[in-house]
Design a protein around this motif. Structure first.
Motif, PDB file in Angstrom:
ATOM      1  N   PRO A  78      44.702  44.366  53.315  1.00 21.36           N
ATOM      2  CA  PRO A  78      45.216  43.009  53.486  1.00 21.36           C
ATOM      3  C   PRO A  78      44.142  41.983  53.831  1.00 21.36           C
ATOM      4  O   PRO A  78      44.377  40.788  53.696  1.00 21.36           O
ATOM      5  N   SER A  79      42.965  42.436  54.279  1.00 17.73           N
ATOM      6  CA  SER A  79      41.859  41.525  54.577  1.00 17.73           C
ATOM      7  C   SER A  79      40.559  42.308  54.566  1.00 17.73           C
ATOM      8  O   SER A  79      40.544  43.535  54.687  1.00 17.73           O
ATOM      9  N   VAL A  80      39.473  41.588  54.405  1.00 22.64           N
ATOM     10  CA  VAL A  80      38.158  42.220  54.324  1.00 22.64           C
ATOM     11  C   VAL A  80      37.725  42.678  55.712  1.00 22.64           C
ATOM     12  O   VAL A  80      37.686  41.888  56.663  1.00 22.64           O
ATOM     13  N   ASP A  81      37.407  43.989  55.825  1.00 20.64           N
ATOM     14  CA  ASP A  81      37.051  44.552  57.127  1.00 20.64           C
ATOM     15  C   ASP A  81      35.842  45.467  57.072  1.00 20.64           C
ATOM     16  O   ASP A  81      35.546  46.167  58.024  1.00 20.64           O
ATOM     17  N   GLY A  82      35.136  45.493  55.958  1.00 22.60           N
ATOM     18  CA  GLY A  82      33.985  46.376  55.842  1.00 22.60           C
ATOM     19  C   GLY A  82      33.396  46.320  54.444  1.00 22.60           C
ATOM     20  O   GLY A  82      33.889  45.576  53.579  1.00 22.60           O
ATOM     21  N   PRO A  83      32.344  47.104  54.188  1.00 17.13           N
ATOM     22  CA  PRO A  83      31.640  47.032  52.904  1.00 17.13           C
ATOM     23  C   PRO A  83      32.521  47.272  51.686  1.00 17.13           C
ATOM     24  O   PRO A  83      32.364  46.586  50.662  1.00 17.13           O
ATOM     25  N   ALA A  84      33.427  48.253  51.749  1.00 14.71           N
ATOM     26  CA  ALA A  84      34.233  48.567  50.571  1.00 14.71           C
ATOM     27  C   ALA A  84      35.173  47.422  50.211  1.00 14.71           C
ATOM     28  O   ALA A  84      35.332  47.071  49.033  1.00 14.71           O
ATOM     29  N   ARG A  85      35.799  46.837  51.206  1.00 15.07           N
ATOM     30  CA  ARG A  85      36.680  45.700  50.924  1.00 15.07           C
ATOM     31  C   ARG A  85      35.878  44.437  50.605  1.00 15.07           C
ATOM     32  O   ARG A  85      36.341  43.576  49.852  1.00 15.07           O
ATOM     33  N   GLU A  86      34.688  44.314  51.163  1.00 15.38           N
ATOM     34  CA  GLU A  86      33.814  43.196  50.780  1.00 15.38           C
ATOM     35  C   GLU A  86      33.440  43.297  49.300  1.00 15.38           C
ATOM     36  O   GLU A  86      33.417  42.291  48.578  1.00 15.38           O
ATOM     37  N   ARG A  87      33.137  44.506  48.855  1.00 10.58           N
ATOM     38  CA  ARG A  87      32.834  44.709  47.433  1.00 10.58           C
ATOM     39  C   ARG A  87      34.034  44.330  46.570  1.00 10.58           C
ATOM     40  O   ARG A  87      33.902  43.667  45.535  1.00 10.58           O
ATOM     41  N   ALA A  88      35.226  44.731  47.007  1.00  7.73           N
ATOM     42  CA  ALA A  88      36.434  44.419  46.249  1.00  7.73           C
ATOM     43  C   ALA A  88      36.629  42.916  46.134  1.00  7.73           C
ATOM     44  O   ALA A  88      36.969  42.402  45.053  1.00  7.73           O
ATOM     45  N   GLN A  89      36.426  42.196  47.227  1.00  7.55           N
ATOM     46  CA  GLN A  89      36.577  40.746  47.201  1.00  7.55           C
ATOM     47  C   GLN A  89      35.588  40.120  46.227  1.00  7.55           C
ATOM     48  O   GLN A  89      35.943  39.249  45.419  1.00  7.55           O
ATOM     49  N   ARG A  90      34.345  40.555  46.277  1.00  8.21           N
ATOM     50  CA  ARG A  90      33.315  40.002  45.398  1.00  8.21           C
ATOM     51  C   ARG A  90      33.635  40.264  43.930  1.00  8.21           C
ATOM     52  O   ARG A  90      33.519  39.383  43.072  1.00  8.21           O
ATOM     53  N   LEU A  91      34.072  41.493  43.620  1.00  8.41           N
ATOM     54  CA  LEU A  91      34.353  41.846  42.227  1.00  8.41           C
ATOM     55  C   LEU A  91      35.661  41.232  41.738  1.00  8.41           C
ATOM     56  O   LEU A  91      35.822  40.982  40.539  1.00  8.41           O
ATOM     57  N   CYS A  92      36.589  40.977  42.641  1.00  8.12           N
ATOM     58  CA  CYS A  92      37.814  40.279  42.262  1.00  8.12           C
ATOM     59  C   CYS A  92      37.470  38.898  41.705  1.00  8.12           C
ATOM     60  O   CYS A  92      37.958  38.504  40.644  1.00  8.12           O
ATOM     61  N   VAL A  93      36.610  38.180  42.414  1.00  4.91           N
ATOM     62  CA  VAL A  93      36.208  36.848  41.969  1.00  4.91           C
ATOM     63  C   VAL A  93      35.401  36.939  40.673  1.00  4.91           C
ATOM     64  O   VAL A  93      35.619  36.161  39.737  1.00  4.91           O
ATOM     65  N   ARG A  94      34.470  37.898  40.606  1.00  2.00           N
ATOM     66  CA  ARG A  94      33.624  37.999  39.411  1.00  2.00           C
ATOM     67  C   ARG A  94      34.446  38.343  38.177  1.00  2.00           C
ATOM     68  O   ARG A  94      34.243  37.765  37.098  1.00  2.00           O
ATOM     69  N   SER A  95      35.386  39.265  38.319  1.00  2.00           N
ATOM     70  CA  SER A  95      36.216  39.647  37.170  1.00  2.00           C
ATOM     71  C   SER A  95      37.116  38.498  36.738  1.00  2.00           C
ATOM     72  O   SER A  95      37.285  38.251  35.534  1.00  2.00           O
ATOM     73  N   PHE A  96      37.685  37.790  37.696  1.00  2.00           N
ATOM     74  CA  PHE A  96      38.508  36.635  37.351  1.00  2.00           C
ATOM     75  C   PHE A  96      37.665  35.584  36.639  1.00  2.00           C
ATOM     76  O   PHE A  96      38.118  34.963  35.663  1.00  2.00           O
ATOM     77  N   ASP A  97      36.447  35.377  37.113  1.00  2.00           N
ATOM     78  CA  ASP A  97      35.566  34.397  36.500  1.00  2.00           C
ATOM     79  C   ASP A  97      35.265  34.770  35.047  1.00  2.00           C
ATOM     80  O   ASP A  97      35.207  33.899  34.171  1.00  2.00           O
ATOM     81  N   ARG A  98      35.086  36.043  34.784  1.00  2.00           N
ATOM     82  CA  ARG A  98      34.842  36.470  33.402  1.00  2.00           C
ATOM     83  C   ARG A  98      36.081  36.269  32.539  1.00  2.00           C
ATOM     84  O   ARG A  98      35.983  35.901  31.366  1.00  2.00           O
ATOM     85  N   TRP A  99      37.261  36.505  33.117  1.00  2.00           N
ATOM     86  CA  TRP A  99      38.494  36.266  32.364  1.00  2.00           C
ATOM     87  C   TRP A  99      38.666  34.789  32.064  1.00  2.00           C
ATOM     88  O   TRP A  99      38.950  34.411  30.934  1.00  2.00           O
ATOM     89  N   ARG A 100      38.472  33.931  33.062  1.00  2.43           N
ATOM     90  CA  ARG A 100      38.757  32.508  32.856  1.00  2.43           C
ATOM     91  C   ARG A 100      37.742  31.875  31.909  1.00  2.43           C
ATOM     92  O   ARG A 100      38.013  30.837  31.305  1.00  2.43           O
ATOM     93  N   ALA A 101      36.572  32.503  31.747  1.00  3.73           N
ATOM     94  CA  ALA A 101      35.592  31.983  30.796  1.00  3.73           C
ATOM     95  C   ALA A 101      36.111  32.057  29.362  1.00  3.73           C
ATOM     96  O   ALA A 101      35.625  31.345  28.482  1.00  3.73           O
TER      97      ALA A 101
END
Length: 367
Positions: A78-101
């Motif tokens: 439900p929220s970022v609390d460590g490296p694994a969830r931080e990675r997920a947050q970063r890749l969520c944005v990156r993947s969305f950015d590739r889709w919206r392009a």
């Protein structure tokens, strides 16, 4: 905050199918991912974030970037609390950015807080310097990332408005502090959009705690001409001790992570009687659920107490977020926004098309 204070795996398992369906992840796919999870936290291969991250990685490798973003959004839940969830947050944005392009007209905007206390981002659509349109501002709650609004962004042209979707402070990319000054972020966003949207006519579709933020912002910023919300805390959530003791663990834990304070210490966030009176002329559409275990019905009643106030209410026999009534709720929110923005003519077919696209993401979302 220690893991023992965090939501248990069983609660996350119960919530996952609801959030997965809300983002268009098939139920069978969600069950398959959940079956491989053994722990809620940490970086082990069978932990919640690791398993959901691998599912996202596989989709991204095949070029399914929007589906990957949805899986990464579950990995950081439900929220970022460590490296694994931080990675997920970063890749969520990156993947969305590739889709919206691949989708013409969907843009990205980054905003620095005027005080220098952080930054946040928004995905945008329908912007135009030559012919600025009125703005629909969209924000979710304390566990909702902006990337979940892809269906709405993809169909902005059908609405005839500009769109900007963003996140609460502390959620997703938003690094602003979540405190009593947080509503100022809305004004900062409108300032940045002033040359490409008619921000003097802005309606906020803001869910749960996002609705509270929008109502507070409207106290000072008259560019907000309406607010539509589902289950927004207004007053009694912040003042009723007995109610708060029964909050779901995920809600209480996440709210404390974002604010740095337990819910019991947020009493000054409650809108006062004077502030509610100042909002009398603001059109507010409020959807309340009879079985809401997060926000009490008395908060909707607080908005309804003044018979002269401009209010529209829908009360349904449902849980927080009115998941079983999305076919009614989403067209209501969009229709209220268009009416308050005086966007004419409203093409019913276009509105139904947008609402229909949103209805494909069914599920209960705890915001």
């Amino acid at each position: 905050m220690s893991v023992t204070e965090a939501p248990p795996l069983g609660e996350l398992r119960a919530l996952a199918p609801l959030h997965a369906r809300a983002q268009g992840i098939p139920a069978a796919r969600c069950r398959a991912v959940l079956s491989r999870i053994r722990t809620a936290y940490g970086d082990d291969a069978d932990s919640w974030p690791a398993v959901w991250n691998r599912a996202g990685d596989a989709l991204a490798a095949r070029g399914h970037h929007l589906d990957a973003a949805r899986h990464y959004a579950l990995a950081r839940f439900p929220s970022v609390d460590g490296p694994a969830r931080e990675r997920a947050q970063r890749l969520c944005v990156r993947s969305f950015d590739r889709w919206r392009a691949t989708r013409p007209g969907i843009g990205r905007l980054e905003v620095e807080a005027p005080s220098g206390g952080g930054r946040f981002a928004a995905w945008t659509a329908g912007l135009s310097r030559q012919a600025p349109r009125p703005l629909i501002l969209v924000c979710g709650g304390i566990v909702s990332v902006k990337e979940q609004w892809a269906p709405l962004l993809a169909r902005a042209a059908a609405l005839g408005t500009a769109l900007a979707v963003t996140e609460l402070p502390g959620v997703g990319e938003n690094t602003l502090p979540y405190d009593t000054a947080a509503p100022a972020m809305i004004g900062a966003l409108l300032d940045r959009l002033a040359d490409s949207a008619d921000v003097r006519r802005t309606h906020a579709i803001a869910l749960s705690f996002g609705g509270h933020l929008a109502l507070r912002a409207a106290l000072e910023d008259r560019r907000l001409v309406g607010v539509s919300t589902v289950g927004a805390p207004v007053r009694h959530f912040f003042l009723d001790h007995d109610w708060r003791t029964g909050l779901p663990t995920t809600t209480a834990h996440t709210l404390r992570r974002l604010t740095g304070r337990p819910p019991a210490e947020l009493g000054e966030w409650a809108l006062t009687a004077d502030e509610l009176a100042r909002l009398r002329d603001l059109p507010v559409t409020y959807v309340a659920a009879l079985r809401d275990d997060i926000v009490p019905l008395s908060d909707a009643a607080a908005l309804a107490a003044d018979p002269a106030a401009r209010r529209r209410f829908l009360v349904v026999d449902d849980e927080h977020g009115a998941p079983a009534h999305l076919a009614r709720v989403r067209p209501l929110l969009l229709g209220s926004a268009l009416r308050d923005l005086r966007v004419h003519p409203v093409r019913s077919a276009a509105l139904c098309a947008v609402a229909g696209a949103l209805r494909t993401r069914r599920g209960r979302v705890r915001t």
